[in-house]
Write an enzyme that holds these catalytic residues in place. Structure first.
Site, PDB file in Angstrom:
ATOM      1  N   HIS A  17      22.851  29.706  41.950  1.00 45.65           N
ATOM      2  CA  HIS A  17      23.166  30.690  40.897  1.00 45.65           C
ATOM      3  C   HIS A  17      23.295  29.983  39.549  1.00 45.65           C
ATOM      4  O   HIS A  17      22.757  30.435  38.538  1.00 45.65           O
ATOM      5  CB  HIS A  17      24.510  31.376  41.182  1.00 45.65           C
ATOM      6  CG  HIS A  17      24.538  32.284  42.367  1.00 45.65           C
ATOM      7  ND1 HIS A  17      25.536  32.243  43.310  1.00 45.65           N
ATOM      8  CD2 HIS A  17      23.699  33.279  42.765  1.00 45.65           C
ATOM      9  CE1 HIS A  17      25.334  33.177  44.228  1.00 45.65           C
ATOM     10  NE2 HIS A  17      24.205  33.807  43.931  1.00 45.65           N
ATOM     11  N   LYS A  41      31.729  47.082  49.929  1.00 49.80           N
ATOM     12  CA  LYS A  41      31.201  45.899  50.618  1.00 49.80           C
ATOM     13  C   LYS A  41      32.324  44.961  51.038  1.00 49.80           C
ATOM     14  O   LYS A  41      33.299  44.780  50.320  1.00 49.80           O
ATOM     15  CB  LYS A  41      30.212  45.165  49.715  1.00 49.80           C
ATOM     16  CG  LYS A  41      28.903  45.922  49.554  1.00 49.80           C
ATOM     17  CD  LYS A  41      27.835  44.997  49.021  1.00 49.80           C
ATOM     18  CE  LYS A  41      26.489  45.699  48.976  1.00 49.80           C
ATOM     19  NZ  LYS A  41      25.461  44.883  48.339  1.00 49.80           N
ATOM     20  N   ARG A  90      13.662  33.039  45.086  1.00 55.32           N
ATOM     21  CA  ARG A  90      13.643  31.851  45.947  1.00 55.32           C
ATOM     22  C   ARG A  90      12.319  31.687  46.663  1.00 55.32           C
ATOM     23  O   ARG A  90      11.828  30.586  46.859  1.00 55.32           O
ATOM     24  CB  ARG A  90      14.766  31.935  46.982  1.00 55.32           C
ATOM     25  CG  ARG A  90      16.131  31.672  46.415  1.00 55.32           C
ATOM     26  CD  ARG A  90      17.206  32.040  47.384  1.00 55.32           C
ATOM     27  NE  ARG A  90      17.180  33.477  47.646  1.00 55.32           N
ATOM     28  CZ  ARG A  90      18.168  34.165  48.161  1.00 55.32           C
ATOM     29  NH1 ARG A  90      19.277  33.568  48.513  1.00 55.32           N
ATOM     30  NH2 ARG A  90      18.071  35.468  48.334  1.00 55.32           N
ATOM     31  N   SER A 127      24.588  32.689  49.223  1.00 51.03           N
ATOM     32  CA  SER A 127      26.035  32.700  49.461  1.00 51.03           C
ATOM     33  C   SER A 127      26.341  33.019  50.919  1.00 51.03           C
ATOM     34  O   SER A 127      27.249  32.432  51.522  1.00 51.03           O
ATOM     35  CB  SER A 127      26.707  33.745  48.565  1.00 51.03           C
ATOM     36  OG  SER A 127      26.541  33.422  47.216  1.00 51.03           O
TER      37      SER A 127
HETATM   38  O1  PNS Z   1      23.853  39.059  44.737  1.00 56.37           O
HETATM   39  P1  PNS Z   1      23.253  40.368  45.167  1.00 56.37           P
HETATM   40  O2  PNS Z   1      24.091  40.984  46.268  1.00 56.37           O
HETATM   41  O3  PNS Z   1      21.816  40.270  45.511  1.00 56.37           O
HETATM   42  O4  PNS Z   1      23.386  41.339  43.883  1.00 56.37           O
HETATM   43  C1  PNS Z   1      22.874  42.641  43.940  1.00 56.37           C
HETATM   44  C2  PNS Z   1      23.203  43.418  42.657  1.00 56.37           C
HETATM   45  C3  PNS Z   1      24.711  43.475  42.439  1.00 56.37           C
HETATM   46  C4  PNS Z   1      22.550  42.739  41.465  1.00 56.37           C
HETATM   47  C5  PNS Z   1      22.601  44.832  42.861  1.00 56.37           C
HETATM   48  O5  PNS Z   1      23.072  45.355  44.068  1.00 56.37           O
HETATM   49  C6  PNS Z   1      22.940  45.788  41.746  1.00 56.37           C
HETATM   50  O6  PNS Z   1      22.347  45.741  40.700  1.00 56.37           O
HETATM   51  N1  PNS Z   1      23.929  46.682  42.004  1.00 56.37           N
HETATM   52  C7  PNS Z   1      24.417  47.651  41.051  1.00 56.37           C
HETATM   53  C8  PNS Z   1      24.063  49.079  41.466  1.00 56.37           C
HETATM   54  C9  PNS Z   1      22.672  49.459  40.979  1.00 56.37           C
HETATM   55  O7  PNS Z   1      22.374  49.450  39.805  1.00 56.37           O
HETATM   56  N2  PNS Z   1      21.818  49.769  41.964  1.00 56.37           N
HETATM   57  C10 PNS Z   1      20.429  50.092  41.724  1.00 56.37           C
HETATM   58  C11 PNS Z   1      19.553  48.844  41.800  1.00 56.37           C
HETATM   59  S1  PNS Z   1      17.874  49.227  41.583  1.00 56.37           S
END
Ligand code: PNS
Length: 166
Positions: A17, A41, A90, A127
């Protein structure tokens, strides 16, 4: 002024990150590292703890600040005048889902997604894997900042004690 966001769960922040955040900071004027606060979550660390660890990890990068967000990422971007979402890629396996999210986000708001290829030394890093390996006693010291490693070891020990008491 180009302000971008590096969003994620960061449970906990890894060196992978930080590599993406540092590189975003060298490309754009300001980077907001946004910690997703999704109560549904099951996290190892609370949102407050994740924000606090990221703040410490990013303290020496002057154009980076850390914030939390709930709800849609595009709403957060609008509220904070953010022009682009920066995501690390990645491997090809990340691409399908990341592309879908990028396209969904750009359908919701005028926001670009910029993909940054993960540095090869971090291409296996996640993570979830760090937590799993650490929980089984594997050595993850080189994969997260030292202070995060300490917090992770302590939290996993607490969790193991709680489970053995049940
Ligand atoms: O580290 P992660 O779990 O891959 O992060 C995912 C994250 C938090 C970036 C994604 O779930 C997110 O943007 N969540 C906010 C809700 C949202 O906007 N959802 C629509 C995504 S298209």
């Amino acid at each position: 002024m180009r302000r971008v966001v590096c969003p994620g769960s960061f449970d906990p922040v890894t060196n992978g990150h930080l590599d993406i955040v540092e590189r975003a900071a060298s490309l754009f004027d300001e980077v907001v590292v946004a910690v997703g606060v999704n109560a549904s979550k099951n996290r190892l660390f609370s949102a407050t703890e994740r924000i606090e660890m990221l703040t410490t990890a990013c303290q020496d990068i002057p154009n980076v600040r850390v914030d939390g967000f709930s709800g849609l990422l595009t709403d957060f971007c609008r509220e904070h005048e953010i022009v682009a979402i920066v995501k690390g890629l990645r491997a090809v396996s990340d691409f399908d889902y990341e592309l879908q999210m990028a396209q969904m986000n750009s359908s919701l708001a005028p926001i670009e997604t910029v993909f940054v290829p993960t540095s090869p030394e971090y291409s296996f890093l996640a993570s979830s894997l760090v937590k799993e390996v650490a929980a089984f006693g594997g050595d993850v010291a080189g994969l997260v900042p030292a202070f995060v490693h300490t917090r992770l070891t302590e939290r996993l020990a607490e969790r193991a004690r709680e489970q053995s008491d049940e």
